[in-house]
Write a protein that holds these residues in place. Structure first.
Motif, PDB file in Angstrom:
ATOM      1  N   GLU A 150       0.645  -1.151   0.176  1.00 60.54           N
ATOM      2  CA  GLU A 150       0.012   0.014  -0.120  1.00 60.54           C
ATOM      3  C   GLU A 150       0.981   1.131  -0.148  1.00 60.54           C
ATOM      4  OE1 GLU A 150      -2.695  -0.434   3.299  1.00 60.54           O
ATOM      5  OE2 GLU A 150      -3.724  -2.066   2.539  1.00 60.54           O
ATOM      6  N   ASP A 151       1.990   1.155   1.023  1.00 59.52           N
ATOM      7  CA  ASP A 151       2.839   2.279   0.677  1.00 59.52           C
ATOM      8  C   ASP A 151       3.551   2.640  -0.718  1.00 59.52           C
ATOM      9  OD1 ASP A 151       2.367   2.629   3.286  1.00 59.52           O
ATOM     10  OD2 ASP A 151       3.772   1.895   4.295  1.00 59.52           O
ATOM     11  N   SER A 152       3.975   1.504  -1.261  1.00 61.04           N
ATOM     12  CA  SER A 152       4.610   1.588  -2.502  1.00 61.04           C
ATOM     13  C   SER A 152       3.476   2.342  -3.676  1.00 61.04           C
ATOM     14  CB  SER A 152       4.917   0.081  -3.079  1.00 61.04           C
ATOM     15  OG  SER A 152       5.821  -0.307  -2.066  1.00 61.04           O
ATOM     16  N   LEU A 153       2.106   1.893  -3.539  1.00 60.39           N
ATOM     17  CA  LEU A 153       1.275   2.286  -4.255  1.00 60.39           C
ATOM     18  C   LEU A 153       1.017   3.780  -4.143  1.00 60.39           C
ATOM     19  CD1 LEU A 153      -1.608  -0.320  -4.645  1.00 60.39           C
ATOM     20  CD2 LEU A 153      -0.869   1.272  -6.393  1.00 60.39           C
ATOM     21  N   VAL A 154       0.930   4.201  -2.962  1.00 62.19           N
ATOM     22  CA  VAL A 154       0.675   5.628  -2.609  1.00 62.19           C
ATOM     23  C   VAL A 154       1.984   6.420  -3.075  1.00 62.19           C
ATOM     24  CG1 VAL A 154       0.596   7.000  -0.696  1.00 62.19           C
ATOM     25  CG2 VAL A 154      -0.905   5.026  -0.402  1.00 62.19           C
ATOM     26  N   SER A 155       3.181   5.870  -2.704  1.00 57.76           N
ATOM     27  CA  SER A 155       4.289   6.590  -3.062  1.00 57.76           C
ATOM     28  C   SER A 155       4.535   6.688  -4.826  1.00 57.76           C
ATOM     29  CB  SER A 155       5.621   5.988  -2.575  1.00 57.76           C
ATOM     30  OG  SER A 155       5.932   4.926  -3.244  1.00 57.76           O
ATOM     31  N   GLU A 156       3.884   5.645  -5.539  1.00 59.21           N
ATOM     32  CA  GLU A 156       4.110   5.753  -6.835  1.00 59.21           C
ATOM     33  C   GLU A 156       3.036   6.918  -7.088  1.00 59.21           C
ATOM     34  OE1 GLU A 156       3.339   1.909  -8.400  1.00 59.21           O
ATOM     35  OE2 GLU A 156       5.391   1.274  -7.905  1.00 59.21           O
ATOM     36  N   GLU A 157       1.747   6.886  -6.829  1.00 59.30           N
ATOM     37  CA  GLU A 157       0.714   7.836  -6.954  1.00 59.30           C
ATOM     38  C   GLU A 157       0.963   9.299  -6.637  1.00 59.30           C
ATOM     39  OE1 GLU A 157      -2.625   6.672  -5.137  1.00 59.30           O
ATOM     40  OE2 GLU A 157      -2.956   5.110  -6.404  1.00 59.30           O
ATOM     41  N   LEU A 159       4.529  10.367  -6.434  1.00 60.71           N
ATOM     42  CA  LEU A 159       5.341  10.648  -7.585  1.00 60.71           C
ATOM     43  C   LEU A 159       4.969  11.065  -8.802  1.00 60.71           C
ATOM     44  CD1 LEU A 159       8.196   7.829  -6.650  1.00 60.71           C
ATOM     45  CD2 LEU A 159       8.329  10.315  -6.180  1.00 60.71           C
ATOM     46  N   ALA A 160       3.809  10.252  -9.390  1.00 62.88           N
ATOM     47  CA  ALA A 160       3.429  10.611 -10.392  1.00 62.88           C
ATOM     48  C   ALA A 160       2.537  11.993 -10.326  1.00 62.88           C
ATOM     49  CB  ALA A 160       2.116   9.631 -10.823  1.00 62.88           C
ATOM     50  N   GLU A 161       1.744  12.332  -9.449  1.00 65.24           N
ATOM     51  CA  GLU A 161       1.276  13.502  -9.243  1.00 65.24           C
ATOM     52  C   GLU A 161       2.279  14.821  -8.934  1.00 65.24           C
ATOM     53  OE1 GLU A 161      -0.982  13.485  -5.770  1.00 65.24           O
ATOM     54  OE2 GLU A 161      -2.531  12.197  -6.575  1.00 65.24           O
ATOM     55  N   GLU A 162       3.340  14.745  -8.399  1.00 66.70           N
ATOM     56  CA  GLU A 162       4.579  15.448  -8.512  1.00 66.70           C
ATOM     57  C   GLU A 162       5.022  15.624  -9.777  1.00 66.70           C
ATOM     58  OE1 GLU A 162       7.173  13.913  -5.566  1.00 66.70           O
ATOM     59  OE2 GLU A 162       5.960  14.574  -3.749  1.00 66.70           O
ATOM     60  N   ALA A 163       5.386  14.570 -10.533  1.00 67.20           N
ATOM     61  CA  ALA A 163       5.975  14.645 -11.693  1.00 67.20           C
ATOM     62  C   ALA A 163       4.951  15.530 -12.774  1.00 67.20           C
ATOM     63  CB  ALA A 163       6.098  13.258 -12.361  1.00 67.20           C
ATOM     64  N   LYS A 164       3.735  15.270 -12.705  1.00 76.11           N
ATOM     65  CA  LYS A 164       2.612  15.810 -13.230  1.00 76.11           C
ATOM     66  C   LYS A 164       2.544  17.575 -13.179  1.00 76.11           C
ATOM     67  CE  LYS A 164      -2.208  15.936 -14.769  1.00 76.11           C
ATOM     68  NZ  LYS A 164      -3.604  15.336 -14.456  1.00 76.11           N
ATOM     69  N   LYS A 165       2.580  17.545 -11.673  1.00 76.90           N
ATOM     70  CA  LYS A 165       2.791  19.146 -11.463  1.00 76.90           C
ATOM     71  C   LYS A 165       3.810  19.852 -11.952  1.00 76.90           C
ATOM     72  CE  LYS A 165       2.312  21.707  -7.344  1.00 76.90           C
ATOM     73  NZ  LYS A 165       2.064  21.887  -5.742  1.00 76.90           N
ATOM     74  N   LYS A 166       5.128  19.035 -11.962  1.00 83.71           N
ATOM     75  CA  LYS A 166       6.280  19.670 -12.160  1.00 83.71           C
ATOM     76  C   LYS A 166       6.215  20.122 -13.753  1.00 83.71           C
ATOM     77  CE  LYS A 166      11.304  18.999 -12.084  1.00 83.71           C
ATOM     78  NZ  LYS A 166      12.340  18.024 -11.943  1.00 83.71           N
ATOM     79  N   ASN A 167       5.667  19.108 -14.482  1.00 89.55           N
ATOM     80  CA  ASN A 167       5.521  19.436 -16.029  1.00 89.55           C
ATOM     81  C   ASN A 167       4.663  20.613 -16.206  1.00 89.55           C
ATOM     82  OD1 ASN A 167       7.181  17.194 -16.801  1.00 89.55           O
ATOM     83  ND2 ASN A 167       5.321  15.684 -16.835  1.00 89.55           N
ATOM     84  N   GLU A 168       3.481  20.606 -15.542  1.00 89.41           N
ATOM     85  CA  GLU A 168       2.837  21.933 -15.741  1.00 89.41           C
ATOM     86  C   GLU A 168       3.276  23.244 -15.458  1.00 89.41           C
ATOM     87  OE1 GLU A 168      -0.580  20.972 -13.308  1.00 89.41           O
ATOM     88  OE2 GLU A 168      -1.562  19.464 -14.725  1.00 89.41           O
ATOM     89  N   GLU A 169       4.089  23.106 -14.194  1.00 96.50           N
ATOM     90  CA  GLU A 169       4.798  24.127 -13.922  1.00 96.50           C
ATOM     91  C   GLU A 169       5.920  24.450 -14.963  1.00 96.50           C
ATOM     92  OE1 GLU A 169       6.626  23.686  -9.953  1.00 96.50           O
ATOM     93  OE2 GLU A 169       4.705  23.678  -9.121  1.00 96.50           O
ATOM     94  N   GLU A 170       6.590  23.669 -15.548  1.00 94.06           N
ATOM     95  CA  GLU A 170       7.824  23.741 -16.533  1.00 94.06           C
ATOM     96  C   GLU A 170       6.690  24.537 -17.875  1.00 94.06           C
ATOM     97  OE1 GLU A 170       9.584  20.296 -17.102  1.00 94.06           O
ATOM     98  OE2 GLU A 170      10.946  20.423 -15.384  1.00 94.06           O
ATOM     99  N   GLU A 171       5.828  24.071 -18.213  1.00 89.00           N
ATOM    100  CA  GLU A 171       5.071  24.420 -19.459  1.00 89.00           C
ATOM    101  C   GLU A 171       4.774  25.965 -19.064  1.00 89.00           C
ATOM    102  OE1 GLU A 171       2.180  21.776 -20.246  1.00 89.00           O
ATOM    103  OE2 GLU A 171       3.025  20.051 -20.756  1.00 89.00           O
ATOM    104  N   ALA A 172       4.237  26.178 -17.792  1.00 82.54           N
ATOM    105  CA  ALA A 172       3.864  27.482 -17.727  1.00 82.54           C
ATOM    106  C   ALA A 172       4.950  28.579 -17.784  1.00 82.54           C
ATOM    107  CB  ALA A 172       2.953  27.376 -16.294  1.00 82.54           C
TER     108      ALA A 172
END
Length: 432
Positions: A150-157, A159-172
């Motif tokens: 469960e911790d691995s799943l939560v950490s992967e989610e 990380l995915a959210e952080e990567a998506k947020k980082k991409n959005e910030e870079e695009e902006a």
């Protein structure tokens, strides 16, 4: 434990009778007690090892004789140990029936063997999960494994959210940088146009009026400033159209206004600049003639430095070459703005059209200049005097004229066919 029965016979009365007296031997009792104690200690060790919790690794899966749905619990094992001790005490106190003791002893031994083979301590349900595979096999799984998954799943989610947020910030951030570069390119076009017009005004008003006040004034001075008024006129109109709506370069509508203004003045820009660029060769010739007169040239330099001290100019061509440079710079400035403009911008189509128009303007101006230079070349040849024509003679021109004359004789005598194009008409077209 074996209970020995001793048969006693009385010699006095001659009667025989059986006296059932249990005889206890010390050695078998000690051995039996030691074995029982050993089993008790083993059971206690197993109970303690399981009760220590999930800090130890779970034992490997093993096979049960009984169904996994009915495992024995701690209380059953403890009751069996208590029953075994009770039977042992009864045997130590003695019994009157040998067969009952043997039956109880065998029953106890059977239960002990069954307990050893089939009984294992079931841990608490909150520590271990028991999984029935349907084939009398069970596997034990620590709760830490589930929590780790469960911790691995939560950490992967996460990380995915952080990567998506980082991409959005870079695009902006990239869009913001692009908008800033676009605004800088637009501002450079406008500010450079204002500076360009100001330099032309200094040259045509201050410097020219000061040169006209010289006694005598420089010869052919007006020919140097020929067509410059038209160039200044289109530049001034372009800036006034940009200032008409009172928009700043950071306003999205400013780009549209810029493109519309440039496209509207494109024909006037071409008409003004093509005449000026054609006359620029004459400007260079006149300035070179001024340099031949040292006193006049020193006066010109003194006037230029006093009229425009901020630019450190040392010749008239410093100002008069600016229109030649400016018309060639329009495509570069517009293409730079287009490079930093998003294709989804409302004025992108107009900007692209303006950039293509600026390139076409330069091509048309260069073609016109080349055509006028060829026409002037033939026109100058016709206006030469006999002495100038004799001075222009050389081996190459003599060979060329001889070849033309021989070709003309061949045409007249019929030795070679005549060419269909009339040379005189061709020259007239070129002069036109």
């Amino acid at each position: 434990m074996k209970i020995q029965t001793i048969h006693l016979q009385s010699e006095e009365d001659g009667m025989s009778h059986h006296a059932f007296t249990p005889v206890r031997t010390n050695l078998p009792i000690i051995v039996t007690a030691a074995a029982s104690l050993q089993h008790i200690l083993q059971d206690l060790v197993e109970v303690i090892s399981i009760m220590e919790g999930p800090s130890r690794l779970p034992p490997p899966p093993f096979k049960l004789h009984k169904s996994a749905s009915s495992p024995l619990r701690y209380s059953g094992a403890i009751r069996k140990v208590a029953k075994k001790n009770q039977v042992r005490d009864n045997l130590l106190e003695g019994g009157n029936k040998e067969e009952d003791n043997q039956v109880e002893e065998e029953s106890l031994r059977t239960e002990e063997e069954t307990a050893e083979d089939s009984v294992f301590m079931k841990p608490p349900t909150d520590s271990l999960d028991v999984t029935d595979t349907g084939a009398h096999r069970i596997s034990l799984r620590l709760p830490s494994q589930d929590s780790f998954s469960e911790d691995s799943l939560v950490s992967e989610e996460r990380l995915a959210e952080e990567a998506k947020k980082k991409n959005e910030e870079e695009e902006a951030a990239a869009k913001e940088r692009q908008a800033q570069r676009q605004m800088m390119a637009i501002d450079e076009l406008v500010q450079s146009e204002k500076s360009y017009l100001r330099m032309l005004q200094i040259c045509t008003v201050n410097i020219r009026n000061s040169l006209l006040n010289l006694q005598p004034p420089p010869p052919d001075l007006d020919s140097m400033f020929l067509y410059i008024e038209e160039v200044m006129g289109v530049s001034s109109r372009l800036l006034s159209m940009l200032d008409q709506k009172q928009l700043t370069p950071d306003n999205p509508d400013f780009l549209e206004n810029l493109c519309v203004s440039f496209l509207g003045l494109s024909s006037d820009i071409e008409a003004a600049y093509k005449e000026y660029l054609w006359n620029y060769n004459h400007i260079s010739l006149v300035e070179n003639s001024y340099k031949q007169k040292e006193a006049l040239w020193n006066d010109i330099i003194q006037i230029i430095k006093s009229s425009a001290p901020e630019v450190n100019a040392t010749s008239l061509s410093f100002f008069l070459v600016m229109p030649v440079q400016r018309i060639a710079r329009y495509p570069l400035l517009l293409q730079t703005i287009q490079k930093h403009t998003d294709p989804s911008h409302p004025a992108y189509a107009l900007l692209e059209q303006a950039a293509h128009t600026s390139v076409a303007l330069n091509c048309g101006i260069n073609e016109y200049k080349r055509f006028r230079e060829v026409a002037d070349k033939y026109k100058k040849t016709e206006n030469l005097t006999i002495i100038d024509k004799i001075n222009r003679l050389n081996t190459h021109s003599i060979a060329k004229k001889t070849a033309r004359f021989s070709q003309h004789i061949k045409h007249e005598t019929g030795m070679a066919p005549k060419v269909g194009t009339d040379q005189h008409q061709l020259q007239s077209h070129i002069r036109y």
